[in-house]
Write a protein that holds these residues in place. Structure first.
Motif, PDB file in Angstrom:
ATOM      1  N   ILE A 185     -14.309  -0.128 -16.250  1.00 58.50           N
ATOM      2  CA  ILE A 185     -13.771   0.176 -14.923  1.00 58.50           C
ATOM      3  C   ILE A 185     -12.302   0.503 -15.111  1.00 58.50           C
ATOM      4  O   ILE A 185     -11.544  -0.316 -15.643  1.00 58.50           O
ATOM      5  CB  ILE A 185     -13.940  -0.979 -13.930  1.00 58.50           C
ATOM      6  CG1 ILE A 185     -15.422  -1.224 -13.631  1.00 58.50           C
ATOM      7  CG2 ILE A 185     -13.179  -0.681 -12.631  1.00 58.50           C
ATOM      8  CD1 ILE A 185     -15.670  -2.398 -12.687  1.00 58.50           C
ATOM      9  N   ALA A 186     -11.901   1.710 -14.692  1.00 56.56           N
ATOM     10  CA  ALA A 186     -10.502   2.136 -14.767  1.00 56.56           C
ATOM     11  C   ALA A 186     -10.038   2.437 -13.349  1.00 56.56           C
ATOM     12  O   ALA A 186     -10.512   3.395 -12.733  1.00 56.56           O
ATOM     13  CB  ALA A 186     -10.350   3.363 -15.654  1.00 56.56           C
ATOM     14  N   GLN A 187      -9.151   1.615 -12.831  1.00 55.83           N
ATOM     15  CA  GLN A 187      -8.723   1.724 -11.439  1.00 55.83           C
ATOM     16  C   GLN A 187      -7.305   2.251 -11.330  1.00 55.83           C
ATOM     17  O   GLN A 187      -6.388   1.759 -11.989  1.00 55.83           O
ATOM     18  CB  GLN A 187      -8.796   0.353 -10.748  1.00 55.83           C
ATOM     19  CG  GLN A 187      -8.402   0.399  -9.265  1.00 55.83           C
ATOM     20  CD  GLN A 187      -8.227  -0.984  -8.655  1.00 55.83           C
ATOM     21  OE1 GLN A 187      -8.163  -1.985  -9.359  1.00 55.83           O
ATOM     22  NE2 GLN A 187      -8.132  -1.047  -7.327  1.00 55.83           N
ATOM     23  N   GLY A 188      -7.115   3.238 -10.463  1.00 56.39           N
ATOM     24  CA  GLY A 188      -5.777   3.704 -10.117  1.00 56.39           C
ATOM     25  C   GLY A 188      -5.223   2.784  -9.050  1.00 56.39           C
ATOM     26  O   GLY A 188      -5.341   3.043  -7.855  1.00 56.39           O
ATOM     27  N   ALA A 189      -4.609   1.692  -9.474  1.00 59.31           N
ATOM     28  CA  ALA A 189      -4.166   0.638  -8.563  1.00 59.31           C
ATOM     29  C   ALA A 189      -2.647   0.614  -8.476  1.00 59.31           C
ATOM     30  O   ALA A 189      -1.951   0.896  -9.453  1.00 59.31           O
ATOM     31  CB  ALA A 189      -4.677  -0.714  -9.047  1.00 59.31           C
ATOM     32  N   VAL A 190      -2.159   0.241  -7.320  1.00 55.52           N
ATOM     33  CA  VAL A 190      -0.720   0.105  -7.121  1.00 55.52           C
ATOM     34  C   VAL A 190      -0.318  -1.355  -7.270  1.00 55.52           C
ATOM     35  O   VAL A 190       0.343  -1.742  -8.213  1.00 55.52           O
ATOM     36  CB  VAL A 190      -0.298   0.679  -5.754  1.00 55.52           C
ATOM     37  CG1 VAL A 190       1.176   0.445  -5.491  1.00 55.52           C
ATOM     38  CG2 VAL A 190      -0.597   2.172  -5.718  1.00 55.52           C
ATOM     39  N   SER A 246       0.866  -1.179   0.000  1.00 51.85           N
ATOM     40  CA  SER A 246       0.000   0.000   0.000  1.00 51.85           C
ATOM     41  C   SER A 246       0.891   1.212   0.000  1.00 51.85           C
ATOM     42  O   SER A 246       2.087   1.107   0.172  1.00 51.85           O
ATOM     43  CB  SER A 246      -0.906   0.009   1.231  1.00 51.85           C
ATOM     44  OG  SER A 246      -0.151   0.136   2.407  1.00 51.85           O
ATOM     45  N   ARG A 247       0.334   2.411  -0.197  1.00 59.17           N
ATOM     46  CA  ARG A 247       1.145   3.616  -0.224  1.00 59.17           C
ATOM     47  C   ARG A 247       0.568   4.704   0.656  1.00 59.17           C
ATOM     48  O   ARG A 247      -0.633   4.851   0.753  1.00 59.17           O
ATOM     49  CB  ARG A 247       1.244   4.196  -1.635  1.00 59.17           C
ATOM     50  CG  ARG A 247       1.918   3.293  -2.628  1.00 59.17           C
ATOM     51  CD  ARG A 247       2.154   4.093  -3.879  1.00 59.17           C
ATOM     52  NE  ARG A 247       2.657   3.250  -4.929  1.00 59.17           N
ATOM     53  CZ  ARG A 247       3.138   3.678  -6.053  1.00 59.17           C
ATOM     54  NH1 ARG A 247       3.214   4.956  -6.317  1.00 59.17           N
ATOM     55  NH2 ARG A 247       3.555   2.844  -6.974  1.00 59.17           N
ATOM     56  N   ARG A 248       1.455   5.468   1.275  1.00 53.89           N
ATOM     57  CA  ARG A 248       1.016   6.720   1.862  1.00 53.89           C
ATOM     58  C   ARG A 248       1.102   7.721   0.745  1.00 53.89           C
ATOM     59  O   ARG A 248       2.119   7.849   0.109  1.00 53.89           O
ATOM     60  CB  ARG A 248       1.915   7.109   3.030  1.00 53.89           C
ATOM     61  CG  ARG A 248       1.722   6.160   4.199  1.00 53.89           C
ATOM     62  CD  ARG A 248       2.696   6.484   5.308  1.00 53.89           C
ATOM     63  NE  ARG A 248       2.476   5.622   6.433  1.00 53.89           N
ATOM     64  CZ  ARG A 248       2.911   4.379   6.512  1.00 53.89           C
ATOM     65  NH1 ARG A 248       3.592   3.863   5.530  1.00 53.89           N
ATOM     66  NH2 ARG A 248       2.662   3.651   7.578  1.00 53.89           N
ATOM     67  N   THR A 249       0.044   8.448   0.525  1.00 54.67           N
ATOM     68  CA  THR A 249      -0.086   9.007  -0.807  1.00 54.67           C
ATOM     69  C   THR A 249      -0.236  10.491  -0.936  1.00 54.67           C
ATOM     70  O   THR A 249      -0.355  10.957  -2.058  1.00 54.67           O
ATOM     71  CB  THR A 249      -1.307   8.373  -1.471  1.00 54.67           C
ATOM     72  OG1 THR A 249      -2.430   8.655  -0.682  1.00 54.67           O
ATOM     73  CG2 THR A 249      -1.169   6.888  -1.609  1.00 54.67           C
ATOM     74  N   VAL A 250      -0.278  11.247   0.102  1.00 59.28           N
ATOM     75  CA  VAL A 250      -0.534  12.670  -0.065  1.00 59.28           C
ATOM     76  C   VAL A 250       0.721  13.453   0.247  1.00 59.28           C
ATOM     77  O   VAL A 250       1.343  13.265   1.281  1.00 59.28           O
ATOM     78  CB  VAL A 250      -1.673  13.140   0.870  1.00 59.28           C
ATOM     79  CG1 VAL A 250      -1.979  14.604   0.634  1.00 59.28           C
ATOM     80  CG2 VAL A 250      -2.918  12.310   0.629  1.00 59.28           C
ATOM     81  N   SER A 306      -9.862   4.944  -7.417  1.00 58.10           N
ATOM     82  CA  SER A 306      -8.406   5.120  -7.397  1.00 58.10           C
ATOM     83  C   SER A 306      -7.884   5.195  -5.974  1.00 58.10           C
ATOM     84  O   SER A 306      -8.494   5.812  -5.097  1.00 58.10           O
ATOM     85  CB  SER A 306      -7.996   6.391  -8.141  1.00 58.10           C
ATOM     86  OG  SER A 306      -6.581   6.557  -8.091  1.00 58.10           O
ATOM     87  N   GLN A 307      -6.737   4.582  -5.780  1.00 56.84           N
ATOM     88  CA  GLN A 307      -6.010   4.773  -4.532  1.00 56.84           C
ATOM     89  C   GLN A 307      -5.559   6.224  -4.450  1.00 56.84           C
ATOM     90  O   GLN A 307      -5.278   6.854  -5.475  1.00 56.84           O
ATOM     91  CB  GLN A 307      -4.790   3.843  -4.455  1.00 56.84           C
ATOM     92  CG  GLN A 307      -4.059   3.946  -3.127  1.00 56.84           C
ATOM     93  CD  GLN A 307      -2.832   3.055  -3.042  1.00 56.84           C
ATOM     94  OE1 GLN A 307      -1.757   3.505  -2.682  1.00 56.84           O
ATOM     95  NE2 GLN A 307      -2.986   1.774  -3.366  1.00 56.84           N
ATOM     96  N   ASP A 308      -5.530   6.757  -3.237  1.00 60.20           N
ATOM     97  CA  ASP A 308      -5.072   8.131  -3.022  1.00 60.20           C
ATOM     98  C   ASP A 308      -3.558   8.152  -3.108  1.00 60.20           C
ATOM     99  O   ASP A 308      -2.850   8.225  -2.113  1.00 60.20           O
ATOM    100  CB  ASP A 308      -5.558   8.619  -1.656  1.00 60.20           C
ATOM    101  CG  ASP A 308      -5.294  10.105  -1.456  1.00 60.20           C
ATOM    102  OD1 ASP A 308      -4.901  10.775  -2.431  1.00 60.20           O
ATOM    103  OD2 ASP A 308      -5.473  10.587  -0.325  1.00 60.20           O
TER     104      ASP A 308
END
Length: 412
Positions: free
Chosen positions: A242-247, A7-11, A190-192
């Motif tokens: 479906i378009a996902q912003g996935a990591v 997972s990511r910390r994203t901001v 999307s993931q943040d």
């Protein structure tokens, strides 16, 4: 892209700015510049990578890519006639640690050169340390728009394009379809994440301009592990696309949830996650990879200079495993630095920087060149899983498959 983990910390928040500022305050003078001389003294390249923590999966692949490059260059006689030694430390996927790592590598260890870490989040901080110390910083990942708004001169992103342009080749494919075959509706979870989210935001804007109606959009935290609610809400809307912003794991998690609901869109696109070779196939099930689209910087069957050697040496070193895109991106970043140092003939940071701004470098990703801010000037490849194998389907001159699976078959 590129900018691929648990997972990511994203901001990129104000706290990140404070972290960077603290690192810059600790920075001292940069290492002495050395001309090419006959010596057995190693040429030391410093790297901090996320070998543990949130980004450990792509960070470990990046390490492999760097190591394959170093082994090859040393077998060929080294760089500037000197053996290359990689000093790789673990930043534990931490913004604070990556700043401390590069500060120490540059000001205390006095490494000759540096290469970048993984992710926009970590490279945002790390590149600021390098810029302060006038060290060329070639990053294998880190295509978030925020990376290139700071006026840095020493930053170079070693992928074909930044995040907002990663989806362009997919949108081009949608445009090429007859009107009756284009998706009428789309969902955009999307993931943040500072890399994944701009890809999806750009795609949504472009597709809405084509008349594709948005029926669902959401941004979920990086530590999300349960995708049942997101999948259920989308299934209720029945989007064609479906378009996902996935990591990585979030991409696997959403597919698993959609499978449980037995909802399969006509077209499925994910960032990053499908590029993780066999790990993605194992995560979702090989039958459920069929028809999934993603954009990618590299393909192992590409006919680019040294690509076959890279794949063969990677497989020889790592139990015949196929390289992940992150390993290829790191290898390409090292190729970029190698080309500039060789052309300049010395470890001279200013000359290396100026040479890269003025020239195109041939890599296993293809030719790379940069704007003044370090932003690359190319396009990604459009890939699709077909019969258990990832294939490039666009642009035509890079395609490894002449067919495109459309619509996507049901999950299996």
């Amino acid at each position: 892209m590129i900018e691929k983990p648990v997972s990511r910390r994203t901001v990129l928040t104000a706290s990140l700015t404070a972290v960077v500022g603290a690192g810059l305050a600790a920075c001292g003078s940069r290492p002495s510049e050395q001309a090419a001389t006959k010596t057995d003294k190693p040429l030391v390249i410093g790297v901090s990578l996320p070998l543990t923590g949130d980004f450990s999966q792509p960070g470990s692949e990046a390490k492999r890519g760097y190591q394959v490059w170093a082994d090859q260059i040393n077998k060929a006689g080294g760089l500037l006639g000197r053996p290359v030694r990689l000093t790789i430390v673990d930043d534990a996927s931490s913004q604070d640690t990556v700043v401390s790592d590069y500060t120490k590598l540059i000001t205390q260890d006095k490494v000759d050169l540096v290469l970048g870490t993984f992710s926009s989040l970590l490279n945002y901080a790390a590149s600021a340390v390098a810029e302060k110390n006038n060290m060329v910083f070639v990053e294998p990942a880190g295509g978030a728009p925020k990376m290139f708004t700071r006026g840095f001169k020493n930053l170079f992103f070693a992928q074909p394009a930044t995040a907002p342009h990663q989806a362009d080749v997919f949108v081009d494919w949608i445009k090429s379809l007859p009107a009756g075959q284009r998706p009428a509706t789309a969902a955009y979870p999307s993931q943040d994440d500072p890399f994944a989210k701009p890809v999806i935001d750009s795609m949504r804007e472009q597709l809405e301009a084509l008349g594709v109606r948005t029926v669902y959009t959401s941004t979920y935290p990086a530590d999300t592990t349960n995708f049942q609610s997101i999948a259920s809400q989308m299934a209720g809307k029945k989007p064609d696309l479906i378009a996902q912003g996935a990591v990585f794991e979030d991409g696997v998690g959403l597919v698993r949830s959609l499978k449980q609901l037995r909802y399969s869109p006509k077209i499925m696109f994910q960032t990053s996650a499908p590029s993780n070779a066999g790990q993605y196939s194992s995560g979702v099930g090989e039958g459920s990879t069929e028809g999934v689209f993603y954009t990618v910087s590299w393909h192992q069957d590409a006919h680019t200079p040294h690509n076959a050697e890279f794949v063969a040496d990677y497989q020889a070193a790592y139990q015949n495993a196929d390289p992940a895109e992150d390993a290829a991106d790191a290898y390409a970043a090292a190729q970029v630095l190698q080309a500039a140092v060789t052309a300049v003939g010395a470890v001279d940071q200013t000359k290396i920087r100026d040479w890269l701004h003025a020239n195109t470098v041939q890599t296993i990703l293809g030719p790379l060149s940069w704007a003044d801010n370090g932003e690359p000037q190319g396009k990604f490849l459009l890939a699709q899983w077909q019969s258990g194998t990832a294939q490039v389907v666009a642009p035509p001159d890079a395609a490894t498959s002449q067919t495109i699976v459309n619509p996507k078959p049901d999950w299996k």
